[in-house]
Design a protein around this motif. Structure first.
Motif, mmCIF file in Angstrom:
data_model
loop_
_atom_site.group_PDB
_atom_site.id
_atom_site.type_symbol
_atom_site.label_atom_id
_atom_site.label_comp_id
_atom_site.label_asym_id
_atom_site.label_seq_id
_atom_site.Cartn_x
_atom_site.Cartn_y
_atom_site.Cartn_z
ATOM 1 N N HIS A 181 -10.091 8.088 3.817
ATOM 2 C CA HIS A 181 -8.753 7.802 3.307
ATOM 3 C C HIS A 181 -8.202 6.545 3.981
ATOM 4 O O HIS A 181 -8.523 6.248 5.128
ATOM 5 N N VAL A 182 -7.357 5.831 3.259
ATOM 6 C CA VAL A 182 -6.580 4.760 3.866
ATOM 7 C C VAL A 182 -5.215 5.328 4.204
ATOM 8 O O VAL A 182 -4.588 5.997 3.378
ATOM 9 N N VAL A 183 -4.758 5.102 5.414
ATOM 10 C CA VAL A 183 -3.508 5.695 5.874
ATOM 11 C C VAL A 183 -2.627 4.600 6.465
ATOM 12 O O VAL A 183 -3.127 3.612 7.013
ATOM 13 N N MET A 184 -1.319 4.751 6.296
ATOM 14 C CA MET A 184 -0.413 3.722 6.801
ATOM 15 C C MET A 184 0.924 4.332 7.196
ATOM 16 O O MET A 184 1.340 5.357 6.670
ATOM 17 N N ASP A 185 1.584 3.673 8.172
ATOM 18 C CA ASP A 185 2.978 3.995 8.461
ATOM 19 C C ASP A 185 3.826 2.807 8.006
ATOM 20 O O ASP A 185 3.409 2.066 7.114
ATOM 21 N N ASP A 186 4.964 2.594 8.597
ATOM 22 C CA ASP A 186 5.857 1.527 8.121
ATOM 23 C C ASP A 186 5.271 0.129 8.319
ATOM 24 O O ASP A 186 5.543 -0.782 7.534
ATOM 25 N N VAL A 187 4.488 -0.061 9.374
ATOM 26 C CA VAL A 187 4.055 -1.419 9.713
ATOM 27 C C VAL A 187 2.556 -1.545 9.948
ATOM 28 O O VAL A 187 2.065 -2.657 10.180
ATOM 29 N N TRP A 216 0.821 -1.210 0.000
ATOM 30 C CA TRP A 216 0.000 0.000 0.000
ATOM 31 C C TRP A 216 0.857 1.263 0.000
ATOM 32 O O TRP A 216 0.515 2.267 -0.618
ATOM 33 N N ARG A 217 1.979 1.228 0.693
ATOM 34 C CA ARG A 217 2.848 2.411 0.805
ATOM 35 C C ARG A 217 3.623 2.690 -0.471
ATOM 36 O O ARG A 217 4.082 3.805 -0.686
ATOM 37 N N ASP A 218 3.810 1.682 -1.298
ATOM 38 C CA ASP A 218 4.646 1.813 -2.497
ATOM 39 C C ASP A 218 3.833 2.496 -3.604
ATOM 40 O O ASP A 218 2.847 1.946 -4.096
ATOM 41 N N ILE A 267 -2.342 10.556 14.474
ATOM 42 C CA ILE A 267 -1.738 11.274 13.366
ATOM 43 C C ILE A 267 -2.278 12.695 13.301
ATOM 44 O O ILE A 267 -1.739 13.606 13.901
ATOM 45 N N TYR A 268 -3.366 12.893 12.624
ATOM 46 C CA TYR A 268 -3.791 14.237 12.255
ATOM 47 C C TYR A 268 -4.256 15.046 13.447
ATOM 48 O O TYR A 268 -5.113 14.641 14.212
ATOM 49 N N SER A 296 -3.391 6.789 0.925
ATOM 50 C CA SER A 296 -4.137 6.472 -0.289
ATOM 51 C C SER A 296 -5.574 6.889 -0.089
ATOM 52 O O SER A 296 -6.120 6.772 0.998
ATOM 53 N N ILE A 297 -6.189 7.391 -1.137
ATOM 54 C CA ILE A 297 -7.561 7.859 -1.052
ATOM 55 C C ILE A 297 -8.446 7.024 -1.970
ATOM 56 O O ILE A 297 -8.050 6.668 -3.077
ATOM 57 N N LEU A 298 -9.619 6.722 -1.488
ATOM 58 C CA LEU A 298 -10.569 5.949 -2.266
ATOM 59 C C LEU A 298 -11.309 6.850 -3.236
ATOM 60 O O LEU A 298 -11.937 7.826 -2.841
ATOM 61 N N ARG A 299 -11.222 6.547 -4.513
ATOM 62 C CA ARG A 299 -11.977 7.301 -5.513
ATOM 63 C C ARG A 299 -13.420 6.822 -5.549
ATOM 64 O O ARG A 299 -13.711 5.646 -5.296
#
Length: 456
Positions: free
Chosen positions: A405-411, A375-377, A436-437, A447-450
């Motif tokens: 939104h879908v949000v992620m950190d390293d793990v 997901w992060r890539d 986070i925010y 990543s955001i869902l269209r």
């Protein structure tokens, strides 16, 4: 961006989280409500004074008038986010009083007497937290010859009404102070607690309003609302996550949570009195994702717990998914997959391989949802049916996160709720995490869902 109309709407009772104290000379009566404030004023005007002056005034000896000095201090606390009491004040006495408030002259009436303002003077400002709010009073008892025909108020009372600043918000679906989530262009209603707008208190006609929109880096930018007053209605035509701020006599007060919400153990920012937010989404699919994700959080679901086999059969997949292999894996990515699938957003599975001793090729194959790393890539394609559904967004100071939104950190990964906190699958259950925010942390790739055409 923001359109405004007038509104008559009832705010809810304040949650009660700020401190209030009076110290000094015993001249004050504290009212618990605006109605009692007026009742206490009338009671004092009828002669029931906190500090009665019984000194006998002799017209031949007591010239100039006898003077007495009083001092009292009203303490109002305020935390760093704006939780606070303010206070309205009225002085009842028909003798001349010189009064200074925080060193500034309010009244200068020494030597004057009976029927000054019919015994009532309202202080024309609200007392604000953070100031000393100190009242220094020089009371002068005046003798009249011939005697006055009406009752003479020999003495004084200071009536104080502490008012906790509480902002209430209602969305287009009728939700009040609870998960305010609207589509851009929809209307929300905002009001200060009734003590302001049901009574003629100082400042109730010049309340200004602002929105503060959070960026992906956790910074807030102000968006003025072109309306003043104690209760307004407006639309937000730009998606994002917002704080609502009322500005009273130059001080800022924020919309706050009225109740605790389900949250990850030890998490701050999700309890009554903490900041609350208004979420504004672009596409209906985002709202569906948020609502579905929170349904798991509200029920403290263990469906995605570590060490528990996950049943893919209800999502249309069967034996080629090795359940036992996935049982002892963290399932935050499976949570996102499942929430999306339940809202008819079918995320394609990825082909995997692993080594098995004794197998002719040494390899075995299975499928699983995209991992956090994938997901992060930004170069990794997250395929869906219908397609395309996902767009990778780079985090910078101008990008505004949105609910859904879908949000992620390293793990780890999750779905942004209406207030910018994560909803995600932890080791034992699904929970909210204000990490986070708006909480002082640096977010990662998002990543955001269209929206799909069928949802427009």
């Amino acid at each position: 961006m923001i359109a405004v109309t007038a509104l008559a709407w009832l705010a809810l009772a304040p949650p009660g989280f700020a401190a209030f104290q009076i110290i000094g000379d015993d001249i004050c009566v504290v009212a618990e409500s605006a109605g009692q404030f007026e009742d206490e004023i009338e009671r004092a005007r009828k002669g029931d004074l906190s500090r009665s002056n019984s000194t006998l005034v002799n017209p031949r000896k007591n010239r100039p008038p006898i003077k007495e000095k009083y001092s009292t201090q009203v303490s109002l606390t305020k935390d760093s986010g704006g939780n606070a009491h303010v206070a309205a004040v009225a002085l009842v006495s028909d003798d001349g009083c010189d009064v200074r408030v925080n060193g500034e002259q309010w009244l200068k009436e020494s030597g004057k007497g009976h029927d000054i303002s019919r015994g009532l003077r309202r202080y024309g400002k609200l007392l604000l937290p953070g100031d000393e709010n100190r009242f220094d009073i020089e009371y002068s008892q005046t003798f009249y010859e011939p005697a006055v025909l009406e009752n003479d108020l020999d003495g004084l009372t200071m009536v104080v009404l502490p008012i906790e600043i509480d902002i209430s918000v209602k969305d287009s679906r009728g939700n009040v102070n609870d998960r305010i989530l609207v589509k851009k262009g929809e209307t929300i209603d905002v009001a200060i607690n009734p003590a302001f707008w049901e009574h003629d208190l100082p400042g109730n006609n010049n309340i200004e309003w602002e929105l503060e929109c959070v960026s992906s880096t956790g910074k807030f930018s102000s968006r003025p609302i072109t309306a003043t007053g104690t209760n307004i209605s407006f639309t937000i035509n730009e998606s994002g996550i917002y704080r609502i701020c009322a500005i009273i006599n130059g001080e800022r007060y924020y919309y706050r949570r009225h109740e605790d919400v389900p949250h990850h153990k030890g998490m701050t920012g999700l309890r009554a009195g903490d900041f609350d937010y208004v979420g504004v989404y672009t596409y209906e699919t985002q709202r569906k994702m948020v609502d579905r994700a929170f349904s798991y959080c509200r029920e403290a679901s263990t469906k995605f717990a570590y060490g528990k086999e996950f049943d893919f059969t209800e999502y249309g997949y069967s034996n080629f998914l090795l359940k036992k292999r996935l049982a002892n894996a963290n399932k935050c990515n499976i949570f996102v997959f499942a929430v999306a699938h339940e809202e008819r957003i079918l995320i394609h599975l990825k082909d995997r391989e692993f080594t098995v001793a004794g197998m002719p090729t040494g390899l075995e194959f299975y499928k699983s949802p995209p991992t956090v790393k994938e997901w992060r890539d930004s170069n990794e394609k997250i395929e869906t049916t219908p397609a395309p559904n996902w767009t990778w967004l780079k985090v910078d100071a101008t990008m505004q996160p949105e609910p859904g939104h879908v949000v992620m950190d390293d793990v780890h990964m999750g779905i942004l709720d209406y207030d910018g906190s994560w909803i995600s699958a932890g080791p034992s259950n699904v929970n909210k995490k204000a990490c986070i925010y708006g909480c002082g942390y640096t977010p990662y790739n998002v990543s955001i869902l269209r929206e799909r055409k069928s949802d427009k």
